[in-house]
Every structure is written in C-alpha cells, then in structure tokens.
Design a protein around this motif. Structure first.
Motif: not given
Length: 166
Positions: A13, A93, A95
């Motif tokens: 990110n 992601d 996660t």
C-alpha cells in the motif's frame, strides 16, 4: 532445452515491492541477490498458475489471481539453456502475513531501499517499470521527459510518441 519461469511483483500500500533475499548457497542461481518471488514451472502449468504456486510456496500467501502480465523475457542462461519468464503484478491486501519459506528473508522494500540492493539487471528493469508506472521511482527526472516532448512535438517529426508523466 527450454525452461519456463514465472514470478510475481507484489506492491504494498505504501508503494513498496516485495522481494526475496536469496540464500548464499553457491549451488543456486544468484546467491545473496534480492529477487522477485517465483521459480520454475511444472510441465502442466500455465505461466500464471506457476507464478501463483511458486508465490505460495515461497511466501505462504495464497493468491486467487494476479492483476496482469507485466513482463515477458526470453533469454539464454549461463548454464546453456533457453529460458522464458513471465512476471505478473498483484497488490498486497494486508489481510494475511507474508512469510519466508525460501531464501534468507522476504521483505517489502521502498524504492530507495531497492536501489541499494544487489538485484539482477533484468529484474530491476521490471521493478523500475512498475515503480515508474505508479510515479514512485525516486530518480525519475522530468527534465529529460520534457526535452523528449519538445523534440517529438516538432511538426517535422510528427509528435506521435506519448511521453506522459507516470
């Protein structure tokens, strides 16, 4: 003989790229280098299937699919065989954790950290292309792009190149 390879560039990110720090063992290719996670394909695998399998084997992270094919490289190796490599792009992601099941470590590196590591030239070019496409490559100088724009906007040349900023 032709060997097929596949790899995955995973972008974090914050614009960092996941790289594997290879073991120092002299019986592997590029010992001690940083590289894109991936490896050799099985006979029955597509390039994308092999990239996903290799990524899971090396990181423990299971991808359902990749975002897109970003590079296809064809080259001759020092070991005397012909190789084809396809590299895919995906995004982290956050996660699930990334683990290291092969090599010294797996780590997300910032663009500046990448520039300080030992990375094969062909893989560095792919990584640079990804960083540039997202406007994250730290040494991009727009002055040379501006110069190219002025050259190719000359009516005698036609101006049919798009040198848009990343």
């Amino acid at each position: 003989m032709v060997k097929r390879y596949a790899g995955i560039v995973m972008v974090g990110n914050n614009g960092s790229i996941l790289l594997q720090h290879r073991d120092k063992s002299l019986d592997i290719t590029d010992p001690g280098y940083w590289c894109i996670p991936g490896g050799c394909l099985r006979k029955d695998e597509s390039f994308e299937q092999g990239a996903i399998r290799e990524f899971k084997e090396e990181t423990g992270y299971e991808l359902k699919e990749t975002s897109k094919l970003i590079a296809r490289q064809i080259y001759n190796t020092d070991q005397g065989y012909h190789a084809i490599r396809q590299i895919y792009l995906t995004f982290y992601d956050e996660t699930r954790p990334i683990q290291c099941f092969e090599g010294q470590e797996m780590r997300f590196l910032t663009p500046y950290e990448i520039l300080s590591k030992r990375i094969r030239k062909d893989q560095l070019e792919v990584i640079k292309d990804v960083l540039i496409s997202f406007g994250l490559y730290p040494n991009v100088s727009y002055s040379w792009l501006d110069r190219l724009r002025s050259i190719f906007s000359d009516k005698r040349i036609g101006g049919f190149f798009d040198f848009g900023r990343p």
